[in-house]
Design an enzyme around this catalytic site. Structure first.
Site, PDB file in Angstrom:
ATOM      1  N   TRP A 322       0.841  -1.204   0.000  1.00  0.00           N
ATOM      2  CA  TRP A 322       0.000   0.000   0.000  1.00  0.00           C
ATOM      3  C   TRP A 322       0.878   1.255   0.000  1.00  0.00           C
ATOM      4  CZ3 TRP A 322      -0.316   4.098   3.434  1.00  0.00           C
ATOM      5  CH2 TRP A 322      -1.385   4.978   3.251  1.00  0.00           C
ATOM      6  N   HIS A 323       1.988   1.177   0.750  1.00  0.00           N
ATOM      7  CA  HIS A 323       2.833   2.360   0.859  1.00  0.00           C
ATOM      8  C   HIS A 323       3.488   2.728  -0.475  1.00  0.00           C
ATOM      9  CE1 HIS A 323       2.353   1.933   5.182  1.00  0.00           C
ATOM     10  NE2 HIS A 323       2.755   3.177   5.260  1.00  0.00           N
ATOM     11  N   GLY A 324       3.888   1.755  -1.218  1.00  0.00           N
ATOM     12  CA  GLY A 324       4.533   2.109  -2.481  1.00  0.00           C
ATOM     13  C   GLY A 324       4.764   0.894  -3.349  1.00  0.00           C
TER      14      GLY A 324
END
Lengths: 475, 329
Positions: A322-324
């Protein structure tokens, strides 16, 4: 429009004045226009995506309300999920997966030309899609009724203080706030201003100051020894905490001034005594989102112990993704998954050993805090490194005993960084034991004002005013 | 539609408004008072790194002021020039600064006193696009404490939204300076000769080439904005009755076609604006092709500066005498 820009300060002051000056029935229209203006300041075309996803989710939720048959309702959930996750995939993950597939195909000598999309990741996409998904699932699970008024649903998905980097709100506690009559309450406004001031301190004095050193080291890791890389990693631990929690403080403070209550997102996470506790104190709105919409639907801990561990690990892996769209973030998530599983798995044994050794509580807690901080800092290497190779190089240098003299390009910059961390820790340690707000409120006016003025003076003398982005805006 | 004067609706809100205004007044007073105290100490820091050089050159009138970049800073020995010219000389060349800084400093000097002569040591990229103007302006934040000077303020706020408002704060002007201020306040001049720092003989390192030589574009890209600033530099000195001499000190590398093109541009500009130019390249002075006189490709070391300065003064005397710039010196 960045919170740490004069543009935002002017915009916000004007907004507050007009918001309260208008009769209640016009306020939400002003808020909606302002939300979209705020978002369009990055790129006008981004707003189309926000509007389309909002409209589809609104329609799906309304459609679900018209049916009682769960099979039909489920179809609308799928449409909404497909849309939200599809948009995320297209803009955020498509090129990453294609790149990975391309690398695999190259290794296996299969000559297939895979496409590469020329798209720019729209700001805040991960945040508003997750907030919309939460709403649609809550409607599906009948936790909240579908919002009938489109305008109010658009407010829910675009509320400017928390639009860009959260906290990720839930419909049941956030949506009703748009309907209440917002009154100008001096005590609330003062409390909001105080929180915003502290957020600016965290961002300008701590995060952006440490960023100078961290960037100079992490952008050329090959040129530095283990000592320097270790110090830069520790600095990054404080940088990211202050960058993100500073943003959150400003967001919550701004919302509070407007008589809105946003969910707490940070609770001094570096005082956690275990990784599970760390995640109860760090980015709380995301952790609870994953708990409610991924972990529990996967079975949570109502399944066999190995399966519960697997569920936990999957949640952290997805959280990393989700973060990257990069292997570094996946490894970061995976590491936290391993930490969390190991922490739960060894908890009883650790407790027994501590009891047997009769370790004093203070020592035990101190050690637990330091160890948890060390684990979190180690994982930040992967989060911050520009790529996997750099991350591996940094880990190798730190753990191979390559300790030489510390790289200090500018001694005064370094001292400012250390002083900023010291000030932050002093306040956080105090706050860990008692509420600073309550303590300040109990003091006479001159002392309170002296405290606020001191923070302003420190910001003016030690802050970095280069208008740098918040780290979490890229997600 | 009735406007809701929310702030005046209750006694509590009115009290809050008064408190906010009172706090802002207190904050303004703290900013002004503390800023004045820091400014008091700041103006007394004459030594240390470049940023306190401005105080030094403004602290008393100097007859000759040398302005420019790190090449100016490293090439001219004021005591040699002072002995020869019988005038007070200050080297205000600054590391990492180019034409815009030299121009700003010139404006500050002209507002404070009138020197007898200003020397501007030229760097090829003073008038080219080898670096974005914004980047060069960004480095000039070192001049924030001098924001009361009109032209300095204009340069500091140019293209920066909100900078004007920030510079109204006295404390902001000393942002990130407290430590160096404290350090420099207690420093005494050691090994400093009116702006020139004695660094002795340093070993040659093959670094720091001219920015225009590093630019892979075969053609020189002149920058109209910077050319205008150079013209303003000359014009404002002339308007104040202060003669300007443009000079180019040697570098170890032979002048490339690009550098020669820029030098001939400088010569044409000097002719057009009727200012003398002293061009001392290593081609015209072959003894300056010796690497032991340099610490890198474009910067002299102290022996280099000591060898160069007397030769430069000789050339300067010729120019000054010819033009009658200083009367009899």
């Amino acid at each position: 429009m960045l919170f740490n820009s004069l543009h935002f300060v002017v915009f916000f002051i004007l907004f507050v004045v007009f918001f309260y000056a208008l009769p209640h029935k016009y306020r939400m229209a002003l808020l909606l226009i302002s939300n979209y203006y705020f978002y369009m300041c990055w790129k006008v075309s981004y707003v189309l995506l926000l509007i389309v996803t909002t409209l589809v989710d609104y329609a799906c939720a309304r459609a679900m309300d018209n049916y009682t048959d769960d099979r039909i309702r489920r179809r609308f959930v799928y449409i909404s999920l497909l849309q939200n996750l599809g948009v995320l995939f297209l803009f955020k993950y498509f090129n990453f997966f294609m790149g990975t597939a391309r690398a695999v195909l190259e290794v296996t000598n299969i000559p297939i030309d895979l496409p590469h999309l020329r798209v720019i990741l729209p700001v805040a996409i991960s945040f508003y899609t997750f907030q919309s998904i939460a709403y649609v699932l809550d409607v599906y699970w009948r936790k909240v009724p579908a919002q009938r008024k489109l305008g109010y649903f658009m407010l829910y998905t675009s509320f400017f203080p928390q639009l860009v980097a959260g906290p990720i709100e839930r419909a049941h506690r956030f949506m009703p706030q748009f309907f209440k009559n917002h009154t100008f309450d001096a005590v609330r406004v003062a409390s909001g201003l105080r929180l915003m001031l502290w957020g600016f301190f965290k961002k300008l004095v701590v995060a952006d100051r440490l960023c100078i050193y961290v960037d100079s080291v992490y952008n050329n890791p090959g040129m530095h020894n283990g000592t320097t890389l270790l110090v830069a990693t520790l600095f990054f631990s404080f940088q990211i905490y202050c960058d993100f929690s500073g943003y959150t403080d400003i967001a919550i403070g701004a919302a509070r001034i407007l008589d809105f209550d946003l969910i707490r997102n940070f609770e001094r996470p570096y005082f956690s005594r275990s990784i599970p506790e760390f995640w109860r104190r760090w980015h709380i709105s995301l952790s609870t989102w994953f708990r409610d919409y991924v972990y529990i639907p996967l079975g949570g801990n109502r399944v066999s112990v190995p399966r519960a561990y697997l569920n936990l690990f999957i949640v952290f892996l997805v959280s990393g993704l989700w973060h990257g769209a990069n292997w570094t973030f996946i490894i970061w998530g995976g590491l936290h998954g391993l930490y969390a599983v190991a922490s739960k798995f060894t908890k009883d044994v650790r407790d027994k050993i501590a009891q047997w050794l009769r370790v004093p509580g203070l020592v035990r807690h101190g050690w637990a805090i330091l160890f948890t901080f060390a684990l979190a800092s180690f994982s930040w290497i992967f989060f911050r490194a520009n790529d996997l190779q750099s991350a591996m190089l940094i880990v190798t240098r730190i753990f191979s005993g390559d300790f030489g003299p510390l790289f200090i390009p500018a001694a005064d910059q370094f001292v400012y960084g250390l002083a900023a961390i010291f000030m932050l820790l002093a306040v956080d340690i105090f706050h860990e034991n008692r509420s600073i707000a309550a303590w300040l409120d109990s003091k006479p006016l001159p002392l309170r004002w002296a405290a606020y003025a001191s923070v302003v003076v420190v910001i003016l003398l030690m802050g970095i005013f280069n208008g740098s982005q918040f780290i979490y805006f890229q997600f | 539609m009735a406007v809701n004067l929310f702030i005046f609706n209750s006694k509590q809100n009115r009290k809050f408004l008064v408190k906010v205004l009172a706090f802002l007044l207190v904050l303004g007073a703290v900013d002004w008072g503390l800023g004045a105290v820091i400014g008091h100490f700041f103006r007394r820091t004459l030594y240390g790194e470049n940023w306190s050089k401005e105080n030094w050159v403004l602290s008393r009138p100097y007859d000759v002021v040398i302005l420019g970049s790190s090449r100016a800073f490293r090439s001219y020995v004021p005591s040699i020039m002072a002995d020869s010219l019988k005038l007070s000389v200050f080297n205000a060349g600054a590391n990492g600064q180019y034409l815009l800084y030299a121009y700003a400093l010139e404006q500050m000097i002209l507002e404070t006193y009138k020197p007898k002569l200003i020397l501007l040591d030229l760097l090829p990229n003073y008038v080219t696009q080898s670096e974005p103007v914004e980047q060069e302006l960004g480095r000039m934040s070192a001049l924030a404490p001098y924001a009361d000077y009109k032209e300095v303020r204009r340069l500091l706020t140019q293209g920066k939204l909100g900078e004007e408002a920030k510079l109204r704060s006295q404390l902001y002007r000393y942002n990130s300076r407290l430590l160096s201020l404290a350090e420099n306040y207690f420093k005494r001049p050691q090994g400093i000769d009116n702006g020139f720092v004695h660094i002795g003989k340093t070993r040659f390192r093959d670094v720091n080439h001219f920015a225009d030589d590093l630019d892979t574009n075969p053609r020189v890209k002149f920058d109209p904005y910077r050319i205008e600033i150079l013209k303003k530099f000359i014009r404002s000195a002339q308007a104040a009755g202060v003669p300007v001499v443009l000079c180019f000190s040697p570098a170890v590398a032979p002048s490339s076609a690009k550098i020669l093109e820029i030098l001939s541009f400088y010569q044409e500009l000097a002719n057009e604006m009727q200012v003398p130019m002293i061009k001392m390249t290593s081609e015209s002075y072959p003894e300056f092709q010796e690497r032991t006189l340099y610490s890198d490709v474009i910067h002299m070391n102290e022996p280099g500066a000591r060898k160069y300065t007397p030769l430069f003064v000789k050339e300067l005397r010729l120019v000054v005498d010819k033009k009658g710039l200083l009367g009899n010196i």
